[in-house]
Scaffold this motif. Structure first.
Motif, PDB file in Angstrom:
ATOM      1  N   ASP A   1       7.583  -5.399  10.779  1.00  0.00           N
ATOM      2  CA  ASP A   1       8.811  -4.221  10.265  1.00  0.00           C
ATOM      3  C   ASP A   1       8.642  -2.853  10.797  1.00  0.00           C
ATOM      4  OD1 ASP A   1      10.522  -2.804   8.623  1.00  0.00           O
ATOM      5  OD2 ASP A   1       9.665  -3.456   6.588  1.00  0.00           O
ATOM      6  N   ASP A   2       9.698  -2.582  11.669  1.00  0.00           N
ATOM      7  CA  ASP A   2       9.757  -1.382  12.166  1.00  0.00           C
ATOM      8  C   ASP A   2       9.763  -0.123  11.484  1.00  0.00           C
ATOM      9  OD1 ASP A   2       9.790  -1.508  15.199  1.00  0.00           O
ATOM     10  OD2 ASP A   2      11.706  -2.566  15.096  1.00  0.00           O
ATOM     11  N   ASN A   3      10.065  -0.494  10.128  1.00  0.00           N
ATOM     12  CA  ASN A   3      10.191   0.725   9.162  1.00  0.00           C
ATOM     13  C   ASN A   3       8.871   1.092   8.726  1.00  0.00           C
ATOM     14  OD1 ASN A   3      12.992   0.973   9.231  1.00  0.00           O
ATOM     15  ND2 ASN A   3      13.220  -0.714   7.856  1.00  0.00           N
ATOM     16  N   GLU A   4       7.738  -0.029   8.864  1.00  0.00           N
ATOM     17  CA  GLU A   4       6.272   0.168   8.547  1.00  0.00           C
ATOM     18  C   GLU A   4       5.396   0.095   9.581  1.00  0.00           C
ATOM     19  OE1 GLU A   4       5.279  -2.300   5.444  1.00  0.00           O
ATOM     20  OE2 GLU A   4       6.996  -2.208   4.431  1.00  0.00           O
ATOM     21  N   ARG A   5       5.919   0.843  10.768  1.00  0.00           N
ATOM     22  CA  ARG A   5       5.409   0.612  12.042  1.00  0.00           C
ATOM     23  C   ARG A   5       3.988   1.318  12.012  1.00  0.00           C
ATOM     24  NH1 ARG A   5       4.367   3.438  16.747  1.00  0.00           N
ATOM     25  NH2 ARG A   5       3.905   1.997  18.658  1.00  0.00           N
ATOM     26  N   ASP A   6       3.864   2.718  11.155  1.00  0.00           N
ATOM     27  CA  ASP A   6       2.515   3.151  11.153  1.00  0.00           C
ATOM     28  C   ASP A   6       1.433   2.499  10.413  1.00  0.00           C
ATOM     29  OD1 ASP A   6       3.664   5.180  12.337  1.00  0.00           O
ATOM     30  OD2 ASP A   6       3.732   6.810  10.802  1.00  0.00           O
ATOM     31  N   THR A   7       1.933   1.448   9.558  1.00  0.00           N
ATOM     32  CA  THR A   7       0.828   0.477   8.779  1.00  0.00           C
ATOM     33  C   THR A   7       0.470  -0.707   9.728  1.00  0.00           C
ATOM     34  OG1 THR A   7       2.362  -0.359   7.424  1.00  0.00           O
ATOM     35  CG2 THR A   7       1.432   1.685   6.815  1.00  0.00           C
ATOM     36  N   MET A   8       1.329  -1.141  10.539  1.00  0.00           N
ATOM     37  CA  MET A   8       1.284  -2.434  11.061  1.00  0.00           C
ATOM     38  C   MET A   8      -0.130  -2.760  11.892  1.00  0.00           C
ATOM     39  SD  MET A   8       3.721  -4.138  10.026  1.00  0.00           S
ATOM     40  CE  MET A   8       3.495  -5.553  10.782  1.00  0.00           C
ATOM     41  N   ALA A   9      -0.475  -1.708  12.421  1.00  0.00           N
ATOM     42  CA  ALA A   9      -1.712  -1.804  13.312  1.00  0.00           C
ATOM     43  C   ALA A   9      -3.022  -2.049  12.353  1.00  0.00           C
ATOM     44  CB  ALA A   9      -2.131  -0.648  14.205  1.00  0.00           C
ATOM     45  N   GLN A  10      -2.830  -1.366  11.379  1.00  0.00           N
ATOM     46  CA  GLN A  10      -3.916  -1.508  10.013  1.00  0.00           C
ATOM     47  C   GLN A  10      -3.790  -3.023   9.645  1.00  0.00           C
ATOM     48  OE1 GLN A  10      -3.741   1.262   7.163  1.00  0.00           O
ATOM     49  NE2 GLN A  10      -5.951   1.096   6.669  1.00  0.00           N
TER      50      GLN A  10
END
Length: 322
Positions: A187-196
């Motif tokens: 989800d591009d809108n949740e990019r900051d959490t995708m790596a985690q």
């Protein structure tokens, strides 16, 4: 918790001093698994980046067709033409086990392994790489996986599952494919959490999510590298990144082993995260400096000459902002 920038003091702890008391090899011994007839530049970029950052030795394990070429690029690299493609394995009289054993026989001389640059997607090369990773895990080695190595992991996630000394460095497309392999909806809108999320899906491996900003996570923390880079995206920059990260990981190994005197306040679990972030920061600085000099004419090889100056600027000259 939003992504953060790490403390410079922590990073400096894993950088070995330049000292007459240290001997050859203590500042890092790296192995690169990759290099085929069609792809000789990638393992060269990865390996020579290790040396230019400050590693003492770099071994490249490649196919014979690539070996002669890579030796011609630089005498600083130790080249082992041990790998074989499906086309050439029969004429070599080697079994897949022979190939893996030849590479693993050098592991006692290495701190860190990089798997993927120029590997190709040949079935025998990929299967050999998979078995080499398993052997490296048995030795508890840190492993950086990039390029075709990520294609291997995408199809065989169990190769690195739960191995917290693995660092994966996917670009935008590779990241999405890894998410699909691990049944995660990107989800591009949740990019900051995708790596985690992806790190946790893999059991705590370190993920370097490359992009306009690089996000690095070990499943517990998320670091961001948003420093300015270059404005041209030519191939090979990811190979440089893999080599730079590997060198920081090798230095981290030296820190853990007490190769030089230090306070010992850094926890081992922090090393992969800090090494990955440091690699991202240096490569962005290299890209920025090279682009300022050459503009549209900039080549990946130009970045190599900026590794030393970028390191010095960021980590040696008292810079407060990284």
């Amino acid at each position: 918790m939003p992504p953060k920038i790490p403390d410079l003091g922590k990073i400096k702890q894993i950088i070995p001093p330049l000292s007459a008391e240290m001997h050859k090899g203590q500042a890092g011994r790296i192995g690169i698994v990759g290099g085929s007839e069609d792809y000789t530049g990638a393992p060269y970029f990865s390996g020579i980046s290790c040396m230019k950052l400050g590693a003492d030795l770099c071994h490249i394990f490649c196919e014979p067709g690539a070996g002669t070429v890579i030796k011609g690029y630089s005498p600083d690299l130790i080249v082992h033409p041990y790998l074989r493609t499906s086309q050439h394995i029969k004429e070599s009289n080697l079994s897949p086990k022979d190939i893996v054993d030849n590479v693993a026989g050098v592991f006692s001389r290495l701190h860190v392994l990089v798997v993927g640059p120029g590997l190709s997607r040949d079935s025998v090369m990929l299967e050999s790489a998979k078995s080499i990773i398993e052997k490296a895990k048995e030795k508890n080695m840190a492993i950086v996986i990039d390029a075709d190595g990520l294609f291997l992991v995408q199809n065989h996630p169990e190769t690195v599952q739960n191995y917290q000394k693995a660092v994966l460095t996917p670009n935008v497309v590779e990241f999405k494919r890894l998410c699909e392999a691990m049944k995660l909806k990107f989800d591009d809108n949740e990019r900051d959490t995708m790596a985690q999320k992806l790190s946790n899906a893999f059991g705590g491996v370190t993920i370097v999510q490359k992009g306009s900003n690089d996000l690095i996570s070990n499943g517990k923390e998320v670091l961001i590298c948003d420093a300015e880079g270059g404005l041209k995206r030519m191939g090979g920059q990811g190979d440089i990144l893999s080599g730079v990260i590997a060198t920081f990981l090798a230095w981290g190994k030296g820190y853990e082993d007490g190769v030089w005197k230090h306070s010992g306040t850094l926890e081992s679990k922090e090393i992969s995260l800090l090494a990955a972030w440091s690699g991202c920061r240096i490569v962005r600085e290299c890209a920025k400096r090279a682009f300022e000099k050459y503009g549209r004419a900039v080549l990946t090889s130009h970045l190599l000459e900026e590794i030393g100056p970028s390191y010095a600027s960021l980590f040696e000259k008292g810079t407060s902002k990284i």
